[in-house]
Design a protein around this motif. Structure first.
Motif, PDB file in Angstrom:
ATOM      1  N   ASN A 135       0.818  -1.215   0.000  1.00 40.95           N
ATOM      2  CA  ASN A 135       0.000   0.000   0.000  1.00 40.95           C
ATOM      3  C   ASN A 135       0.851   1.264   0.000  1.00 40.95           C
ATOM      4  N   SER A 136       2.132   1.139   0.311  1.00 42.02           N
ATOM      5  CA  SER A 136       2.986   2.323   0.435  1.00 42.02           C
ATOM      6  C   SER A 136       3.871   2.583  -0.782  1.00 42.02           C
ATOM      7  N   VAL A 137       3.649   1.899  -1.907  1.00 40.17           N
ATOM      8  CA  VAL A 137       4.563   2.058  -3.038  1.00 40.17           C
ATOM      9  C   VAL A 137       4.475   3.419  -3.707  1.00 40.17           C
ATOM     10  N   GLY A 138       3.279   3.890  -3.974  1.00 33.30           N
ATOM     11  CA  GLY A 138       3.137   5.195  -4.614  1.00 33.30           C
ATOM     12  C   GLY A 138       3.734   5.227  -6.014  1.00 33.30           C
ATOM     13  N   ASN A 139       3.922   6.429  -6.527  1.00 32.97           N
ATOM     14  CA  ASN A 139       4.470   6.630  -7.867  1.00 32.97           C
ATOM     15  C   ASN A 139       5.907   7.123  -7.730  1.00 32.97           C
ATOM     16  N   ASN A 140       6.849   6.201  -7.597  1.00 25.39           N
ATOM     17  CA  ASN A 140       8.250   6.564  -7.441  1.00 25.39           C
ATOM     18  C   ASN A 140       9.136   5.516  -8.102  1.00 25.39           C
ATOM     19  N   LEU A 141      10.418   5.728  -8.070  1.00 26.95           N
ATOM     20  CA  LEU A 141      11.351   4.823  -8.751  1.00 26.95           C
ATOM     21  C   LEU A 141      11.371   3.419  -8.171  1.00 26.95           C
ATOM     22  N   SER A 142      10.914   3.247  -6.930  1.00 21.70           N
ATOM     23  CA  SER A 142      10.888   1.899  -6.356  1.00 21.70           C
ATOM     24  C   SER A 142       9.627   1.144  -6.774  1.00 21.70           C
ATOM     25  N   ASN A 143       8.849   1.718  -7.674  1.00 22.42           N
ATOM     26  CA  ASN A 143       7.613   1.089  -8.135  1.00 22.42           C
ATOM     27  C   ASN A 143       7.441   1.348  -9.627  1.00 22.42           C
ATOM     28  N   ALA A 144       8.284   0.721 -10.446  1.00 24.95           N
ATOM     29  CA  ALA A 144       8.263   1.026 -11.873  1.00 24.95           C
ATOM     30  C   ALA A 144       8.557  -0.199 -12.729  1.00 24.95           C
ATOM     31  N   ILE A 145       8.001  -0.168 -13.930  1.00 24.23           N
ATOM     32  CA  ILE A 145       8.313  -1.151 -14.952  1.00 24.23           C
ATOM     33  C   ILE A 145       8.919  -0.392 -16.129  1.00 24.23           C
ATOM     34  N   HIS A 146       9.960  -0.960 -16.697  1.00 22.21           N
ATOM     35  CA  HIS A 146      10.600  -0.350 -17.863  1.00 22.21           C
ATOM     36  C   HIS A 146      10.580  -1.357 -19.003  1.00 22.21           C
TER      37      HIS A 146
END
Length: 186
Positions: A135-146
């Motif tokens: 629930n704490s991921v948010g929109n940041n670099l620790s939560n991304a797909i490339h």
């Protein structure tokens, strides 16, 4: 939360279909009653990986899916006019399944946030170890797909992802889950 559950249901329903499809594949590689195809003529936008790997690292362990024997798919989902893309996989033994989703459309050179994710392990046939998107991921670099590549020549997709997942019934102990994928259509 209800919306994300719908995305997961769609992801794992597709994975289940693909898993059964992979198990029903004859020796020559032809598909029996294919539901998803591995070529661009499939109007659904869902693609079964014919070759390649998906590697996932969590808890200092790496788990590898191999499209030659396991079921791996790149899917596109449309729920209430909201579009998502994602990866889903189930190993041949049906003891590990994984899925992540991201909002929008897939494309080469894309960096996007992860909107949903789940990793399941059937540890001993009776107990399931479950990780879900924190629930704490948010929109940041620790939560991304490339996505480095998508639908280019024989490459279905190639890329990496990083997110935070929480173990079910574990209070606030987030785990970094990262991975890489290189999947081919033919």
């Amino acid at each position: 939360m209800k919306f994300f559950k719908a995305v997961f249901v769609a992801l794992f329903f597709t994975a289940g279909i693909i898993s059964c499809q992979k198990d029903g594949q004859p020796e020559n590689g032809a598909l029996i009653n294919p539901i998803t195809k591995a070529d661009t003529s499939d109007n659904s936008g869902n693609f079964f990986a014919a070759k390649g790997t998906l590697n996932i690292t969590v808890d200092d362990s790496t788990y590898a899916f191999d499209a030659a024997k396991d079921s791996i798919a790149f899917i596109n989902v449309n729920i209430d006019s909201n579009k998502y893309f994602g990866l889903t996989a189930i190993n041949k033994a049906h003891t590990i399944s994984f899925g992540i989703s991201s909002p929008g459309f897939a494309g080469p050179g894309l960096d996007n946030m992860i909107a949903g994710g789940q990793l399941l392990f059937n540890v001993d046939g009776k107990h399931i170890k479950q990780f879900a998107l924190s629930n704490s991921v948010g929109n940041n670099l620790s939560n991304a797909i490339h996505l480095d590549q998508y639908m280019q020549d024989s490459v279905l997709t190639k890329g990496t992802f990083t997110t935070l997942m929480s173990k079910k019934d574990d209070d606030g102990n987030d785990q970094v889950v990262s991975g890489s994928f290189y999947l081919l259509r033919k």
